[in-house]
Design a protein around this motif. Sequence first.
Motif, PDB file in Angstrom:
ATOM      1  N   TYR A 159       0.698  -1.148   0.043  1.00 48.01           N
ATOM      2  CA  TYR A 159       0.094   0.091   0.012  1.00 48.01           C
ATOM      3  C   TYR A 159       0.799   0.976  -0.036  1.00 48.01           C
ATOM      4  N   VAL A 160       0.438   2.234  -0.928  1.00 54.27           N
ATOM      5  CA  VAL A 160       1.182   3.464  -0.965  1.00 54.27           C
ATOM      6  C   VAL A 160      -0.065   4.492  -1.173  1.00 54.27           C
ATOM      7  N   PRO A 161      -0.082   5.492  -0.342  1.00 50.19           N
ATOM      8  CA  PRO A 161      -1.147   6.625  -0.544  1.00 50.19           C
ATOM      9  C   PRO A 161      -1.214   7.257  -1.744  1.00 50.19           C
ATOM     10  N   LEU A 162      -2.080   7.253  -2.704  1.00 48.55           N
ATOM     11  CA  LEU A 162      -2.211   8.147  -3.864  1.00 48.55           C
ATOM     12  C   LEU A 162      -1.788   9.683  -3.630  1.00 48.55           C
ATOM     13  N   GLU A 163      -1.334  10.176  -4.491  1.00 53.71           N
ATOM     14  CA  GLU A 163      -0.911  11.558  -4.467  1.00 53.71           C
ATOM     15  C   GLU A 163      -1.126  11.974  -6.102  1.00 53.71           C
ATOM     16  N   ARG A 164      -2.178  12.912  -6.058  1.00 53.06           N
ATOM     17  CA  ARG A 164      -2.612  13.457  -7.408  1.00 53.06           C
ATOM     18  C   ARG A 164      -1.528  13.989  -8.105  1.00 53.06           C
ATOM     19  N   ASN A 165      -0.439  14.813  -7.655  1.00 51.10           N
ATOM     20  CA  ASN A 165       0.417  15.401  -8.640  1.00 51.10           C
ATOM     21  C   ASN A 165       1.756  14.884  -8.672  1.00 51.10           C
ATOM     22  N   THR A 166       2.024  13.548  -8.600  1.00 50.50           N
ATOM     23  CA  THR A 166       3.237  12.861  -8.581  1.00 50.50           C
ATOM     24  C   THR A 166       3.703  13.021 -10.089  1.00 50.50           C
ATOM     25  N   ASP A 167       5.010  13.503 -10.177  1.00 56.20           N
ATOM     26  CA  ASP A 167       5.369  13.483 -11.736  1.00 56.20           C
ATOM     27  C   ASP A 167       5.352  12.204 -12.488  1.00 56.20           C
ATOM     28  N   LYS A 168       4.838  11.992 -13.511  1.00 59.70           N
ATOM     29  CA  LYS A 168       4.721  10.959 -14.448  1.00 59.70           C
ATOM     30  C   LYS A 168       6.002  11.007 -15.553  1.00 59.70           C
ATOM     31  N   THR A 169       6.986  10.416 -15.365  1.00 62.08           N
ATOM     32  CA  THR A 169       7.916  10.239 -16.417  1.00 62.08           C
ATOM     33  C   THR A 169       7.828   9.274 -17.405  1.00 62.08           C
ATOM     34  N   ILE A 170       7.242   8.166 -17.322  1.00 59.91           N
ATOM     35  CA  ILE A 170       7.295   6.895 -18.028  1.00 59.91           C
ATOM     36  C   ILE A 170       5.767   6.754 -18.540  1.00 59.91           C
ATOM     37  N   ASP A 171       5.702   6.560 -19.746  1.00 58.81           N
ATOM     38  CA  ASP A 171       4.210   6.432 -20.388  1.00 58.81           C
ATOM     39  C   ASP A 171       3.719   5.079 -20.131  1.00 58.81           C
ATOM     40  N   VAL A 172       4.326   3.989 -20.435  1.00 67.11           N
ATOM     41  CA  VAL A 172       3.937   2.481 -20.029  1.00 67.11           C
ATOM     42  C   VAL A 172       5.143   1.820 -19.488  1.00 67.11           C
ATOM     43  N   LEU A 173       4.835   1.054 -18.452  1.00 67.03           N
ATOM     44  CA  LEU A 173       5.766   0.276 -17.533  1.00 67.03           C
ATOM     45  C   LEU A 173       5.127  -1.101 -17.774  1.00 67.03           C
ATOM     46  N   PHE A 174       6.313  -2.082 -17.770  1.00 73.36           N
ATOM     47  CA  PHE A 174       5.863  -3.478 -17.331  1.00 73.36           C
ATOM     48  C   PHE A 174       7.052  -3.766 -16.989  1.00 73.36           C
ATOM     49  N   CYS A 175       6.819  -4.800 -15.744  1.00 72.02           N
ATOM     50  CA  CYS A 175       8.060  -5.366 -15.053  1.00 72.02           C
ATOM     51  C   CYS A 175       7.574  -6.802 -14.817  1.00 72.02           C
ATOM     52  N   GLY A 176       8.492  -7.894 -15.375  1.00 73.29           N
ATOM     53  CA  GLY A 176       8.288  -9.127 -15.342  1.00 73.29           C
ATOM     54  C   GLY A 176       9.128  -9.994 -16.334  1.00 73.29           C
ATOM     55  N   VAL A 177       9.310 -11.300 -15.993  1.00 71.18           N
ATOM     56  CA  VAL A 177      10.140 -12.126 -16.993  1.00 71.18           C
ATOM     57  C   VAL A 177       9.510 -12.000 -18.341  1.00 71.18           C
ATOM     58  N   ALA A 178      10.314 -12.191 -19.369  1.00 70.58           N
ATOM     59  CA  ALA A 178       9.843 -12.154 -20.700  1.00 70.58           C
ATOM     60  C   ALA A 178       9.670 -13.417 -21.257  1.00 70.58           C
ATOM     61  N   PHE A 179       8.479 -14.009 -20.681  1.00 69.72           N
ATOM     62  CA  PHE A 179       7.939 -15.191 -21.265  1.00 69.72           C
ATOM     63  C   PHE A 179       7.477 -15.161 -22.644  1.00 69.72           C
ATOM     64  N   SER A 180       7.431 -16.332 -23.309  1.00 68.52           N
ATOM     65  CA  SER A 180       6.960 -16.168 -24.823  1.00 68.52           C
ATOM     66  C   SER A 180       5.565 -15.342 -24.974  1.00 68.52           C
ATOM     67  N   SER A 181       4.614 -15.573 -24.215  1.00 67.11           N
ATOM     68  CA  SER A 181       3.304 -15.080 -24.270  1.00 67.11           C
ATOM     69  C   SER A 181       3.301 -13.628 -24.186  1.00 67.11           C
ATOM     70  N   ARG A 182       3.992 -13.123 -23.365  1.00 65.76           N
ATOM     71  CA  ARG A 182       4.380 -11.741 -23.152  1.00 65.76           C
ATOM     72  C   ARG A 182       5.205 -11.035 -24.252  1.00 65.76           C
ATOM     73  N   LYS A 183       6.128 -11.612 -24.630  1.00 64.90           N
ATOM     74  CA  LYS A 183       6.890 -11.086 -25.856  1.00 64.90           C
ATOM     75  C   LYS A 183       5.888 -11.044 -27.131  1.00 64.90           C
ATOM     76  N   GLU A 184       5.032 -11.985 -27.211  1.00 67.12           N
ATOM     77  CA  GLU A 184       4.195 -11.831 -28.372  1.00 67.12           C
ATOM     78  C   GLU A 184       3.269 -10.745 -28.416  1.00 67.12           C
ATOM     79  N   VAL A 185       2.804 -10.537 -27.152  1.00 71.37           N
ATOM     80  CA  VAL A 185       1.861  -9.127 -26.671  1.00 71.37           C
ATOM     81  C   VAL A 185       2.666  -7.966 -27.149  1.00 71.37           C
TER      82      VAL A 185
END
Length: 342
Positions: A159-185
Amino acid sequence: MSAAKKRTTNKAAQASGSAETQGRKVLLCSGGRYESHANAQVRATIMDGLEDCFGKGNVVAVNVVTAASAIRALEPTLVFAMGSYLPESTYYGEIAREARHVGAVTAFWATEDPYEQDASYQIGYDFDVIFSCDRWGHNFYQRDRVFHLPLGACPKLHYVPLERNTDKTIDVLFCGVAFSSRKEVIRNLMPLLQQLNIRIIGPGWGEMGIGFSDARIEKQQLIELYSRSRLVLNLGRSLHFENKRFVIAPSTPGPRTFEAAAAGAFQVFHEETYELRRYYDADEIPVFSNRDDFERIISRYLRDDDLRFEMAKKAQERTMKEHLYGHRIRQAVEYLKAEKLL
């Protein structure tokens, strides 16, 4: 059943039975020889859930290697095993025998279903009840007293309290092992992703170019990345360790879904079955199944900070009310009571 329709049932489960379970001794055993770091973290959060239900000081966690002797010494009311049943060196028969000898109820929470289903003989009939983390996979145990129990989140870790004005420097994030199904997506989405500031992180991604990394990151680093990201991709995995007999397709969202929601991430969930709607509504987590869907999501949400914030807030609130390990353990206790085991 939609997530909204489940609220009343979940609240009743949370409120019931706490006085009845307080004071009973519980032994949590897991952590076989090949336990992953991720499973160790899940074990720690499940212990928190057990303590929420049975009380601080009434839950003892031990490794499976020492569980039998711990049962003899503690004589618990409930022996709750969890994790992987795949390694043949992880033998639960002795644990079950000692539990029966002291009159303890036994339960096993299979947290790797359906990826290990072929090895389910390892737990077979050793336990009074089996809980499976996968809705579809739980139907393939050839015995009674098998119940679906999803994984969840831990407020202390996620849990992390949400803050409305946090600076967003990343458009799209994914973190996880590059399984074949994920690479296909990801390959299918590349024409869109190449126009954005992306971070795709995890073993096997580095070869795909700018914005991709093979790095492994710790949980707190991931939560910090969530706070800096506009969209967080949620992609299932396809690594089936022992799932060749029935080739069971995973159905229930994995723990990362609940953890990311608790951390305040705005998730974009990839699926084709809409199983997610059992847990979150469309105004909490949007879904996509192809590039056109994802393009519509980008157009609608990427630059609308207020809309993303409100949806992430709703998902976080839902998680804290319904999808913590404390809720899961209370539900498990309700199943045990319904079976007249507690």
